[in-house]
Motif scaffolding. Structure first.
Motif, mmCIF file in Angstrom:
data_model
loop_
_atom_site.group_PDB
_atom_site.id
_atom_site.type_symbol
_atom_site.label_atom_id
_atom_site.label_comp_id
_atom_site.label_asym_id
_atom_site.label_seq_id
_atom_site.Cartn_x
_atom_site.Cartn_y
_atom_site.Cartn_z
ATOM 1 N N PRO A 1 -17.099 -56.203 -16.333
ATOM 2 C CA PRO A 1 -16.115 -55.162 -16.008
ATOM 3 C C PRO A 1 -15.166 -54.853 -17.163
ATOM 4 C CG PRO A 1 -16.338 -56.675 -14.170
ATOM 5 C CD PRO A 1 -17.126 -57.259 -15.294
ATOM 6 N N TRP A 2 -14.767 -55.893 -17.935
ATOM 7 C CA TRP A 2 -13.873 -55.684 -19.091
ATOM 8 C C TRP A 2 -14.510 -54.695 -20.066
ATOM 9 C CZ3 TRP A 2 -9.079 -57.503 -20.649
ATOM 10 C CH2 TRP A 2 -8.749 -57.290 -21.990
ATOM 11 N N THR A 3 -15.805 -54.898 -20.348
ATOM 12 C CA THR A 3 -16.525 -54.030 -21.288
ATOM 13 C C THR A 3 -16.574 -52.594 -20.771
ATOM 14 O OG1 THR A 3 -17.878 -55.909 -21.939
ATOM 15 C CG2 THR A 3 -18.698 -53.740 -22.520
ATOM 16 N N LYS A 4 -16.889 -52.451 -19.490
ATOM 17 C CA LYS A 4 -16.985 -51.110 -18.912
ATOM 18 C C LYS A 4 -15.662 -50.364 -19.035
ATOM 19 C CE LYS A 4 -20.438 -52.432 -15.440
ATOM 20 N NZ LYS A 4 -20.709 -52.570 -14.001
ATOM 21 N N SER B 1 -14.714 -47.088 -21.334
ATOM 22 C CA SER B 1 -14.276 -45.845 -20.700
ATOM 23 C C SER B 1 -13.007 -45.315 -21.350
ATOM 24 C CB SER B 1 -14.034 -46.079 -19.201
ATOM 25 O OG SER B 1 -15.218 -46.452 -18.562
ATOM 26 N N GLY B 2 -12.040 -46.220 -21.670
ATOM 27 C CA GLY B 2 -10.796 -45.792 -22.318
ATOM 28 C C GLY B 2 -11.051 -45.148 -23.666
ATOM 29 N N ILE B 3 -11.950 -45.757 -24.492
ATOM 30 C CA ILE B 3 -12.271 -45.201 -25.817
ATOM 31 C C ILE B 3 -12.920 -43.833 -25.684
ATOM 32 C CG2 ILE B 3 -13.753 -45.523 -27.842
ATOM 33 C CD1 ILE B 3 -13.363 -48.572 -27.430
ATOM 34 N N THR B 4 -13.965 -43.749 -24.851
ATOM 35 C CA THR B 4 -14.732 -42.501 -24.715
ATOM 36 C C THR B 4 -13.849 -41.363 -24.219
ATOM 37 O OG1 THR B 4 -16.714 -43.806 -24.215
ATOM 38 C CG2 THR B 4 -16.757 -41.473 -23.624
ATOM 39 N N GLU B 5 -13.030 -41.655 -23.224
ATOM 40 C CA GLU B 5 -12.199 -40.603 -22.635
ATOM 41 C C GLU B 5 -11.236 -40.000 -23.663
ATOM 42 O OE1 GLU B 5 -8.813 -40.539 -19.220
ATOM 43 O OE2 GLU B 5 -10.759 -41.408 -18.629
ATOM 44 N N GLU B 6 -10.590 -40.860 -24.455
ATOM 45 C CA GLU B 6 -9.610 -40.357 -25.425
ATOM 46 C C GLU B 6 -10.276 -39.642 -26.605
ATOM 47 O OE1 GLU B 6 -6.363 -40.154 -25.211
ATOM 48 O OE2 GLU B 6 -6.463 -41.042 -23.204
ATOM 49 N N VAL B 7 -11.421 -40.167 -27.076
ATOM 50 C CA VAL B 7 -12.127 -39.500 -28.181
ATOM 51 C C VAL B 7 -12.612 -38.125 -27.749
ATOM 52 C CG1 VAL B 7 -14.178 -39.607 -29.666
ATOM 53 C CG2 VAL B 7 -12.773 -41.648 -29.347
ATOM 54 N N ARG B 8 -13.132 -38.017 -26.526
ATOM 55 C CA ARG B 8 -13.654 -36.741 -26.040
ATOM 56 C C ARG B 8 -12.550 -35.686 -25.882
ATOM 57 N NH1 ARG B 8 -18.781 -37.104 -27.173
ATOM 58 N NH2 ARG B 8 -19.994 -38.586 -25.928
ATOM 59 N N LYS B 9 -11.337 -36.149 -25.636
ATOM 60 C CA LYS B 9 -10.243 -35.180 -25.508
ATOM 61 C C LYS B 9 -10.046 -34.387 -26.808
ATOM 62 C CE LYS B 9 -7.415 -37.622 -22.068
ATOM 63 N NZ LYS B 9 -6.112 -38.314 -21.843
ATOM 64 N N VAL B 10 -10.190 -35.096 -27.942
ATOM 65 C CA VAL B 10 -9.953 -34.467 -29.250
ATOM 66 C C VAL B 10 -11.247 -33.917 -29.831
ATOM 67 C CG1 VAL B 10 -9.083 -34.838 -31.585
ATOM 68 C CG2 VAL B 10 -8.017 -36.014 -29.652
ATOM 69 N N ASN C 1 -5.525 -60.965 -16.375
ATOM 70 C CA ASN C 1 -6.656 -60.094 -16.706
ATOM 71 C C ASN C 1 -6.798 -59.080 -15.579
ATOM 72 O OD1 ASN C 1 -9.233 -58.937 -17.007
ATOM 73 N ND2 ASN C 1 -9.981 -60.755 -18.099
ATOM 74 N N TYR C 2 -6.753 -57.795 -15.923
ATOM 75 C CA TYR C 2 -6.707 -56.744 -14.906
ATOM 76 C C TYR C 2 -7.995 -56.683 -14.073
ATOM 77 C CZ TYR C 2 -5.498 -52.303 -12.730
ATOM 78 O OH TYR C 2 -5.189 -51.343 -11.820
ATOM 79 N N THR C 3 -9.100 -57.186 -14.615
ATOM 80 C CA THR C 3 -10.363 -57.112 -13.863
ATOM 81 C C THR C 3 -10.343 -57.995 -12.614
ATOM 82 O OG1 THR C 3 -11.300 -58.846 -15.264
ATOM 83 C CG2 THR C 3 -11.731 -56.558 -15.894
ATOM 84 N N TYR C 4 -9.364 -58.930 -12.537
ATOM 85 C CA TYR C 4 -9.244 -59.777 -11.349
ATOM 86 C C TYR C 4 -8.321 -59.176 -10.287
ATOM 87 C CZ TYR C 4 -11.152 -63.400 -14.433
ATOM 88 O OH TYR C 4 -11.929 -64.115 -15.291
ATOM 89 N N MET C 5 -7.773 -57.984 -10.548
ATOM 90 C CA MET C 5 -6.769 -57.420 -9.631
ATOM 91 C C MET C 5 -7.425 -56.834 -8.378
ATOM 92 S SD MET C 5 -3.571 -57.748 -10.456
ATOM 93 C CE MET C 5 -2.807 -56.427 -9.545
ATOM 94 N N PHE D 1 -8.812 -50.888 -19.960
ATOM 95 C CA PHE D 1 -8.904 -49.433 -20.085
ATOM 96 C C PHE D 1 -7.795 -48.909 -20.999
ATOM 97 C CE2 PHE D 1 -7.850 -45.092 -18.955
ATOM 98 C CZ PHE D 1 -9.099 -44.481 -18.929
ATOM 99 N N GLN D 2 -6.581 -49.453 -20.806
ATOM 100 C CA GLN D 2 -5.456 -48.987 -21.613
ATOM 101 C C GLN D 2 -5.639 -49.386 -23.082
ATOM 102 O OE1 GLN D 2 -1.690 -50.193 -20.104
ATOM 103 N NE2 GLN D 2 -0.521 -48.870 -21.452
ATOM 104 N N GLU D 3 -6.192 -50.601 -23.332
ATOM 105 C CA GLU D 3 -6.454 -51.013 -24.713
ATOM 106 C C GLU D 3 -7.463 -50.077 -25.372
ATOM 107 O OE1 GLU D 3 -7.523 -55.055 -25.101
ATOM 108 O OE2 GLU D 3 -5.714 -55.825 -24.145
ATOM 109 N N GLY D 4 -8.521 -49.737 -24.626
ATOM 110 C CA GLY D 4 -9.504 -48.807 -25.166
ATOM 111 C C GLY D 4 -8.923 -47.422 -25.382
ATOM 112 N N ALA D 5 -8.043 -46.993 -24.443
ATOM 113 C CA ALA D 5 -7.441 -45.659 -24.559
ATOM 114 C C ALA D 5 -6.552 -45.562 -25.798
ATOM 115 C CB ALA D 5 -6.648 -45.348 -23.295
ATOM 116 N N ILE D 6 -5.787 -46.642 -26.116
ATOM 117 C CA ILE D 6 -4.918 -46.632 -27.315
ATOM 118 C C ILE D 6 -5.769 -46.516 -28.576
ATOM 119 C CG2 ILE D 6 -3.341 -48.050 -28.679
ATOM 120 C CD1 ILE D 6 -2.241 -49.127 -26.003
#
Length: 735
Positions: A44-47, A51-60, A260-264, A277-282
């Motif tokens: 789940p961490w990888t997913k 997702s955070g990286i892809t979403e932000e790159v696609r915006k630009v 770890n947010y994946t345990y929430m 997700f937030q780390e990938g988004a940054i």
């Protein structure tokens, strides 16, 4: 001063369009991004970080080519594996002329690129995210431009939240993971120990399987609050199965906090978790700025700024009787249970199930309502029928409560007891209500029967009255004994009793008459024998004194003798018939074979004369009067010998067969046979089917047989057989 050549407008437009196309070409070539993940895409961490990286790159850069490669560093961490993986990367991307940006996620991918910095796209900038904050050599020995975004678990802050919400509980630190992240998590926790709030007790659970650790915690569930840092494997050694881990946590029924947010999910209350997700988004947002030229990536730099937020799942917190008031100043992100696609499906499923259940319940209620309406109609109809029956039944009915106080009564009871229907008898005592027929003397017997759960029934003739009453008293029981009722039925049976007495009187009179007739027949037949015998004797004397020459006188004397002999036979048969109908029977156990053989022997002269065959099978032992049974067999055998066909020797066969509760004795012959119309008449007295000139007899023999069989509680009848003769059958009870 510089001079530009004069250009036409059309030429300027063409030049601008060319410049724009050239710039687009340059941009298209720069939008090749390679993302290297440290862990399997199942994790789940990888997913989430992907997702955070892809979403932000696609915006630009919506047209950017994003290539993703995945190490499996949690399952395999050998140098050989990393070398083989890197060779795969070189082979796969050797035809990709230009990769303009590389993004690595977590420590394993970062170390792989650092080791091969000079051989894998050495001039391409690198953005690293999810890197442990306490790595001191992050920027050493790099030749390419590098920007590192660290992850910073907020251990101290989470421990403070645990103490504020559960100040009386110990802290169970759970971290069992042989990966770099696991070891660093334990080291991080140890480094922060001096900064923890005073007075907090901590116990480490870092060895054994997760199920074993939970087994230990379950025994002291009221003493601990859990801080879960890293645990990536289940008890079977499988990685990334976060759902199974959360399910195990949920069964503990203990407050759980995570980093770890994946345990929430599940029973987790919250904490300051790192959010992939937030780390990938940054990292993705910075990558987009680099790709479109709005940010420059030169040299090596580290961004170490915690962006964790305090998350609290209010549903799970409230299960332990707590709320967010103690941590309100920390501005937590308060949420219910996360609404994932799976939980949404579950909710829809539950709503569908509830809807179906409601439909089923409504249908059942509708069916039950319909059935109830039908039942109420039937009950109403039954009540009307019962009311009509009670009002018109030819007897008195009195309802009382369990204490014999009157509740209600019908019109017949009012008439019998001397009350009007309008008169109020409710609550009056039973003896008071029935005073007109004086049931006071019988009341004690009635009450004893009711107290014993029995029905009382007696027939009374009241003193000074010719009336008879059939009185029945019974109890109607209910689930609540206090609601038991007593019903009293009183029937005037004077007419029936009178008729019964008259019938009994007539019966006794008839029995006396029959007895007198039997006595008369016996006396008459007995007393008539002497005069007949005297007449016969004198005829014999007269015959001896007469001369033999006078044939006419001899003929008259012969007629007189024949008549006297027939009278004598008739008298004997009448005497036998009278004895057969008397009550002077002596019943004992006798073997019928012996009785039948004795009858056969008495008829031996006649059997020899006719050259007849009489066969008697083995017959049963029965209770009978031996004399009468001898007479019965003698009559049946003599009849079989008498009514035989001319020129045919008689054959008689006696047998028996067992039926339900009686023996059937059969006497079969090969004689003349009997027509169906005469088969019942032959058992009547003086009934003959042949003239006396052909077959002698009085016509009483079979009537005697019927009397004897009836006295033995049996039946007698005749039926044809396959030899053309008749079979006389009679029954006698089994002993």
């Amino acid at each position: 001063m510089f001079y530009l050549p004069k250009l036409k407008i059309t030429e300027i437009i063409i030049i601008l369009i060319s410049v724009l196309f050239f710039a687009d070409g340059l941009r298209a070539q720069a939008e090749n991004v390679l993302v290297i993940q440290s862990y399997s895409p199942e994790y789940p961490w990888t997913k989430q970080i992907q997702s955070g990286i892809t979403e932000e790159v696609r915006k630009v850069c919506p047209e950017a080519h994003i290539y993703s490669e995945y190490l499996d560093a949690k399952r395999v961490s050998s140098e050989k594996y990393f070398s083989e993986f890197f060779e795969m990367l070189k082979t796969k991307y050797q035809n990709v002329s230009d990769v303009d940006l590389i993004i690595s996620c977590d420590n394993a991918a970062f170390r792989l690129l650092k080791k091969n910095d000079e051989t894998f796209y050495p001039a391409t900038p690198l953005i690293a995210c999810g890197i442990n904050w306490n790595q001191t050599n992050l920027l050493e020995n790099w030749n390419r431009p590098v920007r590192v975004f660290t992850e910073h678990p907020m251990v101290i802050e989470t421990v403070e939240v645990v103490q504020k919400l559960f100040p009386k509980r110990k802290l169970a630190f759970v971290c069992e993971d042989n990966t770099i992240s696991g070891r660093l998590s334990i080291e991080l926790f140890e480094n922060h120990r001096p900064e923890f709030p005073e007075g907090i007790e901590i116990e480490y659970f870092t060895n054994g399987t997760f199920k074993q650790i939970c087994g230990k915690l379950r025994k002291k569930r009221d003493q601990y609050a859990i801080l879960l840092m890293n645990y990536q494997r289940d008890d079977q050694g499988r990685y990334y199965d976060t759902k199974s881990l959360v399910q195990i946590i949920s069964k503990l029924n203990m407050p759980v906090f995570v980093l770890n947010y994946t345990y929430m999910e599940g029973a987790v209350i919250g904490g300051y978790p790192t959010e992939p997700f937030q780390e990938g988004a940054i990292a993705g947002e910075f990558a987009g700025r680099v790709l479109n030229g709005k940010a420059a990536l030169a040299g090596q730099s580290v961004v170490d700024k915690p962006h964790n937020r305090l998350h609290i799942n209010l549903d799970n917190l409230q299960k332990f009787g707590k709320d967010c008031q103690p941590i309100k100043n920390l501005n937590p992100v308060i949420s219910k249970k996360p609404l994932t696609a799976e939980s949404l499906i579950n909710i829809i499923g539950w709503y569908s199930l509830i809807t179906v259940l409601l439909i089923v319940i409504i249908a059942i209620l509708a069916i039950n309502f319909t059935k109830r309406r039908k039942a109420e109609k039937k009950l109403h109809s039954a009540n009307r029928y019962l009311d009509t029956l009670v009002r018109n039944v030819p007897g008195a009915i009195i309802r009382c409560d369990k204490d014999f106080r009157c509740i209600d009564y019908n019109e017949y009871a009012a008439e019998l007891l001397g009350f009007s229907k309008k008169e109020k008898l409710k609550g009056r005592d039973f003896c008071d209500v029935t005073a007109a027929i004086n049931l006071t003397d019988a009341f004690d017997s009635i009450k004893r029967a009711i107290d014993s759960d029995k029905e009382f029934r007696e027939i009374f003739q009241f003193p000074g009255s010719s009336r008879y009453y059939d009185i029945r008293v019974t109890q109607l029981s209910s689930e609540n004994s206090a609601q038991n009722e007593i019903l009293c039925f009183i029937y005037d049976i004077s007419r029936e009793v009178k008729m019964r007495l008259e019938i009994e009187e007539k019966k006794q009179e008839l029995e006396r008459s029959n007895s007198d007739l039997e006595q008369f027949a016996y006396i008459a037949s007995h007393d008539l024998q002497e005069p007949v015998r005297m007449v016969t004797c004198y005829l014999d004397l007269l015959e001896s004194e007469m001369e033999s020459s006078n044939q006419e006188i001899w003929k008259y004397i012969k007629y007189a003798k024949d008549g006297s002999e027939r009278i004598n036979s008739l008298i004997k048969d009448l005497l036998s018939y009278s004895r057969a109908g008397s009550n002077e029977y002596e019943f004992k156990a006798w073997n019928l074979s012996e009785v039948a053989e004795e009858s056969k022997n008495s008829l031996k002269p006649r059997i020899d004369e006719l050259e007849a065959k009489v066969k008697i099978e083995q017959l049963p032992m029965v209770r009978c009067d031996r004399t009468q049974m001898y007479r019965l067999f003698t009559n049946l055998l003599s009849n079989a010998l008498k009514y035989h066909k001319k020129d045919t020797a008689p054959e008689v066969f006696v047998s028996s067969e067992m039926k339900d509760n009686y023996w059937q004795i059969n006497v079969a012959d090969n004689g003349l046979g009997i027509s169906e119309e005469y088969r019942n008449k032959i058992f009547e007295t003086f009934k003959r089917l042949n003239s006396r000139s052909e077959y002698e007899g009085t016509g009483i023999g079979l009537a005697i047989c019927k009397k004897i069989v009836q006295k033995h509680s049996g039946n007698i009848w005749v039926e044809p057989n396959d030899r053309g003769g008749s079979t006389f059958c009679f029954t006698i009870p089994i002993i």
